[in-house]
Enzyme design. Structure first.
Site, PDB file in Angstrom:
ATOM      1  CG  HIS A  27      -1.890   1.033   1.385  1.00  0.00           C
ATOM      2  ND1 HIS A  27      -3.324   0.893   0.780  1.00  0.00           N
ATOM      3  CD2 HIS A  27      -1.894   2.346   1.502  1.00  0.00           C
ATOM      4  CE1 HIS A  27      -3.878   2.162   0.915  1.00  0.00           C
ATOM      5  NE2 HIS A  27      -2.970   3.062   1.221  1.00  0.00           N
ATOM      6  CB  CYS A  28       3.195   3.005  -1.607  1.00  0.00           C
ATOM      7  SG  CYS A  28       3.685   1.641  -2.824  1.00  0.00           S
ATOM      8  CG  HIS A  29      -0.860   6.409  -2.008  1.00  0.00           C
ATOM      9  ND1 HIS A  29      -2.201   6.022  -2.410  1.00  0.00           N
ATOM     10  CD2 HIS A  29      -0.586   6.368  -0.642  1.00  0.00           C
ATOM     11  CE1 HIS A  29      -2.790   5.686  -1.331  1.00  0.00           C
ATOM     12  NE2 HIS A  29      -1.737   5.975  -0.282  1.00  0.00           N
ATOM     13  CE1 TYR A  45      -3.411  14.633  -1.214  1.00  0.00           C
ATOM     14  CE2 TYR A  45      -5.867  14.114  -0.752  1.00  0.00           C
ATOM     15  CZ  TYR A  45      -4.535  13.697  -1.292  1.00  0.00           C
ATOM     16  OH  TYR A  45      -4.195  12.447  -1.470  1.00  0.00           O
ATOM     17  NE  ARG A 120      -8.104   3.387  -1.456  1.00  0.00           N
ATOM     18  CZ  ARG A 120      -7.302   4.458  -0.784  1.00  0.00           C
ATOM     19  NH1 ARG A 120      -6.934   5.642  -1.298  1.00  0.00           N
ATOM     20  NH2 ARG A 120      -7.111   4.198   0.758  1.00  0.00           N
ATOM     21  NE  ARG A 126     -11.014  11.955   7.289  1.00  0.00           N
ATOM     22  CZ  ARG A 126     -10.165  11.419   7.145  1.00  0.00           C
ATOM     23  NH1 ARG A 126      -9.353  12.268   6.253  1.00  0.00           N
ATOM     24  NH2 ARG A 126      -9.358  10.262   7.523  1.00  0.00           N
ATOM     25  CE1 TYR A 153      -9.000   5.099   5.098  1.00  0.00           C
ATOM     26  CE2 TYR A 153      -8.602   6.697   3.366  1.00  0.00           C
ATOM     27  CZ  TYR A 153      -8.489   6.212   4.788  1.00  0.00           C
ATOM     28  OH  TYR A 153      -7.953   6.920   5.596  1.00  0.00           O
ATOM     29  CG  ASP A 244      -0.842   5.492   3.744  1.00  0.00           C
ATOM     30  OD1 ASP A 244      -1.188   5.329   2.500  1.00  0.00           O
ATOM     31  OD2 ASP A 244      -1.430   6.211   4.500  1.00  0.00           O
TER      32      ASP A 244
END
Length: 288
Positions: A27-29, A45, A120, A126, A153, A244
């Site tokens: 799990h990374c971006h 954001y 996903r 939010r 999520y 993450d």
């Protein structure tokens, strides 16, 4: 929109724990770079750029072999930055996309060829405006035909509402961040026990990383460890772990990824459990 300061540690320590050969950061971006892969106009954001070169450098630094890239909400449904990583390292990377429900079969097939293995569904209001569950259900049925799974999520207060829907999905379901339990309530709290009850269904998988998002006590995240260890020990064949990185939307502190790796033996206390968590399980889900 103002650019957020970097959310990742500028010099993570070299972890004392060395992952086994073939270990997967599941799990990374990547963020941008924005001049090459623009951020979505509807984003909530704007991160600092964190592209594939930084990701691969971190992978080497931490001692991992492979990555699973999850599409970040700041890129919306434009998966170009994530797909660029898959193309750069087709043997070592797989992806989870966020797509328009009206996406063509040809576009899904192209993503499959490049290494995408799931979609996903983000229900954290939010961060995004979630699609209606009936729309998501139709998309899940389509990707199931490709052998993909769904990553979800959500936050703990939404669990009771979402669980019946998740049970209807015709594919494996991977739950991010342990379903974001209320750490203050402890592992005996009804909410976490209900989550463990859902995990008894063998179509459900869970990611047990990201203590930095859940902690009340701060580093080194002793308060989160009992939750992750419970899941690793009870559902050892369906647990995954990830950094993450680059830790989107972290406001409290910049997590040290070396420290996060050193927490793995705490939540997976035997070599056999660590092998399943870091190698066997993610290989079965993403690399076979």
């Amino acid at each position: 929109m103002q650019i957020d300061p970097p959310t990742w540690h500028p010099s993570p320590r070299v972890p004392d724990y060395r992952p086994p050969e073939g270990a997967v950061d599941a799990h990374c971006h990547v963020f941008g770079p924005g001049n090459e892969f623009p951020y979505a106009p509807e984003r909530k954001y704007t991160p600092s750029d964190a592209g594939k070169a930084k990701l691969f450098a971190l992978r080497r630094h931490l001692g991992f072999s492979r990555n699973v890239l999850v599409q970040a909400s700041c890129h919306g449904r434009d998966n170009a930055a994530m797909l660029d990583v898959l193309v750069a390292d087709p043997a070592g990377c797989r992806g989870v996309a966020v797509v328009d429900p009206a996406i063509s079969d040809a576009a899904l097939a192209n993503m499959n060829e490049k290494g995408v293995r799931g979609v996903r569904f983000n229900f954290v209001k939010r961060l995004v405006d979630p699609d209606p569950v009936d729309v998501s259900a139709r998309l899940a049925a389509r990707v199931a035909e490709l052998g993909w799974h769904v990553v979800v999520y959500f936050e703990a207060p939404d669990f009771d509402e979402l669980a019946p829907f998740l049970k209807t999905l015709p594919c494996d379901v991977v739950i991010d961040h342990m379903g974001r339990p209320d750490i203050a309530g402890g592992i005996e709290a009804p909410g976490f026990q209900a989550f463990c009850g859902l995990m008894e269904n063998e179509k459900f998988w869970v990611k047990v990383g990201c203590p930095e998002r859940l902690t009340k006590a701060g580093p080194p995240y002793y308060d989160v460890a009992p939750f992750a260890r419970t899941l690793v020990e009870q559902f050892s064949d369906r647990v995954l772990w990830g950094t993450d990185w680059p830790h989107p939307n972290m406001k409290s502190h910049q997590p040290d990824d070396g420290l996060l790796v050193d927490r793995i033996p705490v939540i997976a206390p035997t070599e056999a459990l660590r092998q399943k968590l870091l190698v066997t399980n993610p290989t079965r889900l993403y690399f076979t």
